[in-house]
Design an enzyme around this catalytic site. Structure first.
Site, short mmCIF file in Angstrom:
data_model
loop_
_atom_site.label_atom_id
_atom_site.label_comp_id
_atom_site.label_asym_id
_atom_site.label_seq_id
_atom_site.Cartn_x
_atom_site.Cartn_y
_atom_site.Cartn_z
N GLY A 156 -0.64 1.02 7.48
CA GLY A 156 0.41 0.05 7.20
C GLY A 156 0.37 -0.31 5.74
N GLY A 196 2.46 -3.02 2.63
CA GLY A 196 3.45 -4.06 2.35
C GLY A 196 3.22 -4.59 0.97
N TYR A 214 1.53 -7.03 0.04
CA TYR A 214 0.14 -7.45 -0.18
C TYR A 214 -0.75 -6.28 -0.55
CZ TYR A 214 0.22 -5.49 4.43
OH TYR A 214 0.42 -4.64 5.47
N GLY A 215 -0.40 -5.06 -0.13
CA GLY A 215 -1.28 -3.91 -0.33
C GLY A 215 -1.22 -3.02 0.89
N LYS A 216 -2.36 -2.42 1.24
CA LYS A 216 -2.35 -1.45 2.35
C LYS A 216 -3.39 -1.78 3.41
CE LYS A 216 -0.48 2.50 -0.09
NZ LYS A 216 -0.73 3.82 -0.66
N VAL A 217 -3.11 -1.30 4.61
CA VAL A 217 -4.08 -1.44 5.70
C VAL A 217 -4.58 -0.06 6.09
CG1 VAL A 217 -4.48 -2.33 8.01
CG2 VAL A 217 -2.77 -3.41 6.55
N LYS A 233 -7.71 -4.39 5.52
CA LYS A 233 -6.55 -4.74 4.70
C LYS A 233 -7.02 -4.96 3.28
CE LYS A 233 -3.73 -8.73 4.68
NZ LYS A 233 -2.96 -9.66 5.51
N ASP A 292 4.72 -17.76 9.99
CA ASP A 292 5.35 -16.46 9.74
C ASP A 292 5.37 -15.62 11.01
OD1 ASP A 292 6.75 -14.71 8.19
OD2 ASP A 292 4.99 -13.85 7.20
#
Ligand SMILES: *[C@@H]1O[C@H](CO)[C@@H](O)[C@H](O)[C@H]1NC(C)=O
Ligand SMILES: *[C@@H]1O[C@H](CO)[C@@H](O)[C@H](O)[C@H]1NC(C)=O
Ligand SMILES: *[C@@H]1O[C@H](CO)[C@@H](O)[C@H](O)[C@H]1NC(C)=O
Ligand SMILES: *[C@@H]1O[C@H](CO)[C@@H](O)[C@H](O)[C@H]1NC(C)=O
Ligand SMILES: CC(=O)N[C@H]1CO[C@H](CO)[C@@H](O)[C@@H]1O
Length: 944
Positions: free
Chosen positions: A642, A644, A646-649, A663, A759
Site C-alpha cells: 500500500g 499514500g 504518508y509513505g508506503k506499507v 508502515k 478518519d
C-alpha cells in the site's frame, strides 16, 4: 526491601550528573590516557556506589556513563545510582573534560572544590539537586568556555561571586533554591559583575536569600535576557528603570520580595513579555499599565500598595491574557464586560478590591474561563449570561441583599479530589505487588518517580485535565523519541506550591519489564536536565527532581535472574549523558539483550479475557532499523502492499515468523511526525479485536516506522472496488459493518479517555483472515477529556465525502462526527460507490431515490450490482434506515455507536433467518462464519 524504597525515595532524590562531553563524537576502544584514568578513579574513590561496571579501563571497558575520544575521557553521565561522598580536588586532573552535569546527588556533599576552576574546557556544569554546601567558588569564573551553569537545589550559601561575570559565553545561569545571600554583583571598573553577561539568556535566582536593591546597572540594552527570575528573595528598593531596556525579555518574576516605589512606566517597552509577576511586594504609585505588552498572558500584581484606582482602561484592551490576578489592590468601579470576552481568559482573581455596580459577564464569555473570584468587593447585581463555571461573590452586597442562597455566595469547597491524576486504567485485576504500581496497560511495574516544577506557565485553570493529558502525551512521546522504553507516563497532583510554582508528580513506567535499569533512569533524568523534553506550549520553564530509584535485576522471561540492589538505600546518583552518549549506551544494552528481548516478546501477550478477542500487547516493541530492513527484505518493492501521502506499507516477516505490516513514513514531512506520534499513542492504549493491533515501532535513523499486525485481506475499499478479488456478499457486508461499528463503539465508549477516530472511511477498514473488520489509521485521532465530550479543533481534518458537516461548520469534534462518517461507510457498503463519485454525493443520491414502498427501496439503480442481483436483501430497509440516521444533519439526531452496533445485530438476525436458502453469488457457501478467505501460509499467530 524491593522497589518499595523507590516509593519513598529520598526527599530531594539524589542524582549526580557527571557529564563530560567530548567535542568529538567518536568512541574509541583505545585505553584511557593513564593520568585521566587515575584521576577518574581518584574522583570515584571518594564515592560510594559508583556504577557497577566501573572495572578495568574506563575507555576500553566502556564504563557506564563514560565517553571517550582519542583516549581522552570526555564525558561522564551517572543517574540515580545512589552515589554519595564528596567531589575531591583531584578533579583538576580531568582537564580533557568538557562537560560536567552532576545532578541530584543528595548525598554528594561538601563544598564544590576550588580546583574546578582548572577544568577550563568545561562547557556545561550541572550540579543540580545534590547536597553541596559552602560558597559558590569564585574559580568558576575561569571557565571561559562555560555556557551552561546550573547549581540549583543545593545548600549553597554566601554571595554570588562577581567573578561569574567573567563567563562571557554563559547563556544559562541557574542558582535557584539555595541559601545564597548578599546583593547581586555588578561590575564597577575593578570588580566583575553579572551585568557583563551579555550572552546570558537566563538569570534564575529565585528561592534564595538575596537582599539589597536590584542594581540598576545590572540591566542594559545590550543584554539578551529572556528570563529574569528573582522571586522569593529579600530584594528591596525599587525596580530599576533599566529593566525596560532589555527588549528581549519574555518572563519577569519579581514576586515575593520587599520591593517598593513606583513600577517604572517604561516596562511597557517590553513588548515580548509573556509573563509578569510583581505580586507580594510593597510597590506603590499608580497601578502599572501593561499596554504595549501585546503577548502578555499571565499578569499578577496582587498584594502591593498601589494608589487607589478606578478600573483601568487596559482591562478592555488586553486580549492575550489568560490569567489576571489583582488581589488586595483597592481598585474601584465597574468591571468592563469586555474583560470576560477575551477568548483566552481562564482566570480572573480580583478579590478584595472595590469593584462595584453590576457584574456583567455578557453573552460572549470566553469558553476557557473557569474562575472569577470577586470575594470582598462591592458588586450589587450580576448578569452571568451562560457562564457555568466558578464565580465567587462572597462578601459583596449582592450576597447580602436576599441573594444569600445564590450558589455564588458560598465559598466552594476546595476538595483535594479536584486535583488531576491520570485516570486509572480499567483493568480486570487492579492488584499489584506491594512495591509496584499499575501502568495504563494493566501491567504492574516499579515506576521511576519524580516531581516537575514549572517556574512559569501561561495558564491558570490548573484543574483543567487537558493540560495534563497533553503533558503526559508529550513526555511519553519524548521518551519514544529518545528511545526510553516506557509503557506509559502518569501525572499526579498538580498544585501551586508555596513558592507559586506549579508542582506536578510524575511516574514513568518501564515497558515490558518490572524495573528500569540504570542507563534508562539516567536517560530520563538527563532528558529533563538537558531540557530535551518538549512540554506543551502552555507550560514554560521547568525543573525536575527524580526520586531515588532502587534498581533490580531485569526480570527476564524465566524470572530467575535477580540482581541484588547495587544502590545503598539512602543515596542516588544520576549522571546525565548527552544525547549521543545515552543513545550509545542504550544501543549497546539493547544489543546485549536482543536474544532475551526476543524471548520476552512472547511473554508480552497477556491471555485476554475472552477467547474471541486477540491477545493484548502490553507495550509496543522498539525495533532497530536493521531489524526492519531485514524483515522487509530491504523494503523490497514486491513487498509493498500500500502507499499514500504518508509513505508506503510493506509486508514483512519478523525473525520469529510473525507476519507484520510495516508502515514507513516518507522522510521530511512535519505533519507526518505529529500523526506518527498520535497513532503510536492511541494504538498503544487500545486493544480490541476490531482495531488493528500495534506490534512496535522504529525511530532509528530518523525513520518513523510503525509495525502492525498483518491483516491479510486488504482494505474494504479494495474489496468493494473488486480490486482485491475478495468478494463480499450481503451477509459478509453486514459482518464487516458490525465489526467496524464494534471497534468504533469501543473507542467512543470503552476507551478511557474516549477516542474519536476522525478518519473513518473504507480505506481505513482492513479485512482480516475471516473478513473480520479492523479499524486502522489513527493518525488523526483525538482524545476527549472533559465532560463536555467535545473537542474544539483549529483545523478541520478528515476525508472529503465522509466529513461531518456539523463538525466542518462548528469545528466542534464529537463522537457523532465518527457516526456520520460511519453512516457514509454503510452507504458505501450497499452501493460500492465512493462517497463522492463523478460529482455525485452518495448521501444525497440515496436520500433522493429512496422509496420504501418499492422493491429494494427503489435503490436498485444505485445498489452494488453484485449484491442487488438478489431479489430481496433481508434487512436492507433497516440497514438504509440506520445509515440515514447516522448521516442526520444535526449530530444530536444521530445514534451512538453502541446503538448502531445493536441495530446491526438486529439486522443480522433478520438476515440470518432468511439467508438459509441464500448462498449468495460468491462460491463460499456455508455460514461464512468460519470461512477462511485466504490460506496465507504466513498467517499471523495472533489470528489463530
Ligand atoms: C577571567 O577569564 C580569563 C580567561 O578568559 C582568566 O584568565 C581570568 O583569570 C578570569 N578572571 C577571573 C577573575 O576569574
Ligand atoms: C521606552 O519607554 C520610554 C518611556 O516610556 C520612551 O520614552 C521610549 O521611547 C521607549 N523606548 C522604546 C525603544 O520604545
Ligand atoms: C462605583 O464606584 C465609583 C467610584 O468609587 C463611583 O463613582 C460609582 O458611582 C460607583 N457606582 C455604583 C453603581 O455604585
Ligand atoms: C538534548 O539537548 C541538548 C541541548 O539542546 C543536545 O545537545 C542533546 O543532543 C539533546 N539530547 C538528546 C538525547 O538528543
Ligand atoms: C543540563 C545541561 O545543560 N546538560 C548539558 C550536559 O552536557 C551536554 C553536552 O553539551 C549539554 O548538551 C547539555 O545541555
Amino acid at each position: 526491601m524491593e522497589c518499595g524504597s523507590c516509593l519513598h525515595g529520598v526527599g530531594l532524590g539524589c542524582l549526580v550528573c557527571l557529564l563530560i562531553l567530548a567535542l568529538g563524537t567518536l568512541f574509541t576502544s583505545a585505553d584511557t590516557l593513564p593520568n585521566e584514568a587515575s584521576a577518574l578513579v581518584g574522583v570515584a574513590s571518594n564515592w560510594k556506589n559508583s556504577p557497577r561496571n566501573w572495572l578495568g579501563d574506563p575507555c576500553s571497558s566502556n564504563w557506564d556513563g563514560v565517553k571517550c575520544s582519542n583516549s581522552h575521557i570526555t564525558s561522564i553521565t551517572l543517574s540515580n545510582l545512589g552515589i554519595s561522598g564528596i567531589l575531591s580536588e583531584e578533579i583538576e586532573v580531568c582537564q580533557s573534560w568538557f562537560i560536567w552535569n552532576l545532578s541530584y546527588n543528595l548525598d554528594l556533599n561538601g563544598p564544590i572544590p576550588h580546583s574546578i576552576g582548572n577544568l577550563v574546557k568545561l562547557q556545561n556544569l550541572i550540579l543540580v539537586g545534590c547536597g553541596f554546601s559552602g560558597n559558590i567558588p569564585a574559580e568558576l569564573g575561569r571557565l571561559s568556555s562555560l555556557s551552561f551553569l546550573s547549581l540549583s537545589s543545593n545548600h549553597l550559601r554566601g554571595p554570588i561571586p562577581g567573578a561569574l561575570g567573567n563567563l562571557s559565553s554563559v547563556s544559562w545561569l541557574d542558582i535557584t533554591d539555595n541559601m545564597i545571600s548578599g546583593s547581586i554583583p555588578v561590575s564597577d571598573g575593578t570588580n566583575l559583575g553579572l551585568d557583563m553577561l551579555t550572552n546570558c539568556q537566563h538569570f534564575h535566582f529565585g528561592k534564595n536569600n538575596l537582599s539589597g536593591p536590584i542594581p540598576p546597572s545590572l540591566f542594559h540594552s545590550e543584554m539578551k535576557l529572556l528570563h529574569v527570575i528573582l522571586d522569593n528573595n529579600h530584594l528591596s528598593g525599587s525596580i530599576p528603570t533599566t529593566l525596560g531596556l532589555v527588549g528581549t525579555l519574555e518572563a519577569v518574576r519579581l514576586d515575593g520580595n520587599e520591593l517598593s516605589g513606583n513600577v517604572p512606566p517604561n516596562l511597557n517597552n517590553l513588548t515580548r513579555l509573556v509573563d509578569l509577576r510583581l505580586s507580594n511586594n510593597q510597590l506603590t504609585g499608580p497601578l502599572p499599565n501593561p499596554t504595549g505588552m501585546d503577548g502578555l498572558t499571565y499578569l499578577d500584581m496582587s498584594n502591593n500598595s498601589f494608589d487607589e484606582s478606578e478600573v483601568p482602561a487596559w482591562f478592555s484592551t488586553s486580549p492575550s491574557l489568560t490569567t489576571i490576578i489583582l488581589e488586595n489592590l483597592s481598585i474601584s468601579g465597574q468591571i468592563p464586560t469586555s474583560l470576560f470576552n477575551y477568548s483566552l481568559l481562564q482566570t480572573a482573581r480580583l478579590r478584595n478590591n472595590r469593584f462595584n455596580g453590576t457584574l456583567d459577564l455578557g453573552d460572549q464569555i470566553s469558553s476557557q474561563l473557569s474562575l472569577v473570584d470577586l470575594q470582598h468587593n462591592n458588586i450589587q447585581k450580576i448578569n452571568t449570561g451562560n457562564y457555568s463555571q466558578e464565580l465567587i461573590l462572597v462578601d459583596n452586597p449582592y450576597c447580602e441583599e436576599g441573594e444569600s442562597v445564590s450558589k455564588y455566595c458560598t465559598i466552594p469547597q476546595q476538595s483535594s479530589d479536584t486535583m488531576y491524576s491520570t485516570p486509572p486504567p480499567n483493568c480486570r485485576n487492579s492488584l499489584c505487588p506491594l512495591d509496584q504500581d499499575m501502568d495504563s496497560h494493566c501491567s504492574c511495574s516499579c515506576p521511576f518517580r519524580g516531581t516537575i516544577y514549572f517556574l512559569l506557565q501561561n495558564f491558570s485553570d490548573i484543574n483543567n485535565p487537558s493540560h495534563y493529558f497533553s503533558l503526559e502525551t508529550s513526555l511519553y512521546n519524548g521518551c519514544l523519541e529518545y528511545q526510553v522504553p516506557v509503557s506509559s507516563v502518569s501525572v499526579l497532583n498538580p498544585y501551586i506550591n508555596n513558592d507559586h510554582y506549579l508542582q506536578i508528580d510524575l511516574k514513568f513506567f518501564p515497558a515490558r519489564k518490572v524495573y528500569f535499569d540504570e542507563s534508562e533512569v539516567f536517560l530520563i533524568s538527563s532528558l529533563f536536565n538537558n531540557r530535551n523534553f518538549t512540554v506543551p506550549h502552555e507550560f514554560g520553564l521547568y525543573s525536575f527532581r527524580g526520586k531515588q530509584y532502587i534498581f533490580q535485576g531485569t526480570v527476564t522471561g524465566s524470572k530467575s535472574k535477580k540482581v541484588p540492589p547495587v544502590i545503598g538505600a539512602t543515596v542516588g546518583v544520576i549522571v546525565i549523558l548527552s544525547a549521543i552518549i545515552c543513545l550509545h549506551i542504550l544501543h549497546k544494552k539493547r544489543k546485549a539483550k536482543e536474544a532475551a528481548s526476543r524471548f520476552q516478546f512472547s511473554g508480552l501477550w497477556n491471555l485476554s479475557t475472552s477467547s474471541s478477542s486477540i491477545p493484548q500487547l502490553t507495550g509496543p516493541r522498539i525495533f532497530s532499523f536493521e531489524e526492519i530492513r531485514k524483515c522487509t527484505k530491504n523494503f523490497l518493492e514486491e513487498n509493498c502492499i500500500g502507499s499514500g501521502a504518508y509513505g508506503k506499507v510493506y509486508r514483512g516477516v519478523l525473525a520469529d515468523g510473525q507476519v507484520v505490516a510495516v508502515k514507513r513514513a516518507q522522510q521530511g514531512s512535519a505533519q507526518g511526525n505529529q500523526e506518527f506520534k498520535t497513532e503510536i499513542e492511541m494504538l498503544s492504549r487500545v486493544h480490541h479485536k476490531n482495531l488493528v493491533n500495534l506490534v512496535g515501532l522504529c525511530i532509528d535513523h530518523n525513520e518513523r516506522i510503525v509495525v502492525y499486525e498483518y491483516v491479510p485481506n486488504g482494505t474494504l475499499r479494495e474489496s468493494l472496488s473488486g480490486k482485491s478479488g475478495t468478494r463480499l456478499d450481503w451477509k459478509r457486508r453486514l459482518r464487516v459493518a458490525h465489526g467496524a461499528a464494534s471497534g468504533l463503539a469501543y473507542l467512543h465508549e470503552l476507551a478511557d479517555p474516549p477516542i474519536i477516530h476522525r478518519d473513518i472511511k473504507s480505506n481505513n477498514i482492513l479485512l482480516g483472515h475471516r473478513l473480520n473488520a479492523k479499524v486502522s489509521d489513527f493518525g488523526l485521532s483525538r482524545t476527549l477529556f472533559d465532560d463536555t465530550k467535545r473537542y474544539t479543533t483549529t483545523q478541520v481534518k478528515g476525508t472529503v465525502g465522509y466529513l461531518d458537516p456539523e463538525y466542518y461548520m462548528t469545528q466542534q469534534l464529537t463522537a457523532k462526527s465518527d457516526v456520520f462518517s460511519f453512516g457514509v461507510l454503510l452507504l458505501e457498503l450497499v452501493t460500492a460507490r465512493k462517497p463522492l463519485e463523478e460529482g455525485q454525493y452518495v448521501v444525497r443520491q440515496v436520500k433522493d431515490a429512496i422509496d420504501k414502498q418499492k422493491n429494494l427501496c427503489n435503490l436498485d439503480e444505485i445498489l452494488d450490482p453484485t449484491i442487488a442481483t438478489v431479489n430481496a436483501l433481508p434487512g436492507l430497509e433497516s440497514f438504509i434506515d440506520l445509515a440515514m440516521k447516522c448521516v442526520e444533519e444535526a449530530s444530536r439526531d444521530r445514534p451512538s455507536m453502541s446503538e448502531v452496533v445493536k441495530e446491526i445485530e438486529n439486522i443480522m438476525q433478520v438476515a440470518d433467518v432468511n439467508s438459509t436458502a441464500e448462498s449468495g453469488p460468491t462460491s463460499a457457501g456455508k455460514s461464512g462464519e468460519d470461512l477462511e478467505y485466504s490460506s496465507d501460509p504466513f498467517s499471523p499467530r495472533t489470528e489463530s
